[in-house]
Write an enzyme that holds these catalytic residues in place. Structure first.
Site, short mmCIF file in Angstrom:
data_model
loop_
_atom_site.label_atom_id
_atom_site.label_comp_id
_atom_site.label_asym_id
_atom_site.label_seq_id
_atom_site.Cartn_x
_atom_site.Cartn_y
_atom_site.Cartn_z
N CYS A 161 57.26 -46.68 49.98
CA CYS A 161 57.22 -47.16 48.59
C CYS A 161 57.83 -46.31 47.86
CB CYS A 161 55.72 -47.21 48.33
SG CYS A 161 54.76 -48.26 49.39
N THR A 162 58.37 -45.11 47.89
CA THR A 162 58.85 -44.23 47.19
C THR A 162 60.29 -44.71 47.33
OG1 THR A 162 57.43 -42.41 47.14
CG2 THR A 162 59.66 -41.82 46.81
#
Length: 158
Positions: A49-50
């Site tokens: 997600c980062t």
């Protein structure tokens, strides 16, 4: 739980009102008149997600020049999304859908194959919604790495 619905291009995007990372309610209607890219991510501050969110951050200027608003959506609480925004200097709206209602309406929550076993949870997806609130693209089960480049190519912005 069954396989989630799948939205198709040409259909109205499901309406929503959710708190952003600052706790302020944001609705789909507040973007009317501007196209948006709404992407769902499973969990803030995790590696995939980062990567995806930072790729969107790095493409943000190009997307904004083309008229797009960028909006992230997860099951995380507003405070966690605020920490994520601060830590990664994202600079765009992150919405909190803690009860999965909006993710479910978009077909971005449900059964999925995770490392060979069936699990229930968020499905990494991206929705491109035109200025009139109509879906132009609904992309499901996308990969975190390389996804933003695919979006830029799809929108002919690469």
């Amino acid at each position: 739980m069954t396989t989630p619905i799948r939205l198709e291009a040409g259909t109205p995007a499901p309406s929503f009102t959710l708190p952003n990372q600052h706790g302020t309610p944001v609705s789909l209607e507040s973007f009317r008149g501007r196209p948006i890219i709404l992407y769902t991510y499973p969990q803030a501050m995790t590696p995939g997600c980062t990567t995806e969110s930072c790729d969107f951050r790095d493409a943000r200027e190009r997307l904004m020049e083309a008229g797009y608003e960028l909006v992230g959506l997860s099951s995380d609480a507003p405070g966690k999304n605020a920490d994520f925004d601060d830590a990664e200097r994202l600079g765009f709206t992150l919405l909190s859908d803690e009860d999965h209602t909006v993710q479910t309406a978009y077909g971005a929550y449900g059964e999925r194959n995770k490392y060979g076993r069936i699990a229930v949870g968020p499905i990494r997806s991206t929705f491109i919604i035109n200025a009139d609130g109509i879906l132009e693209h609904a992309l499901y089960n996308v990969r975190a790495t390389g996804h933003v480049a695919r979006i830029l190519k799809l929108l002919e912005l690469d």
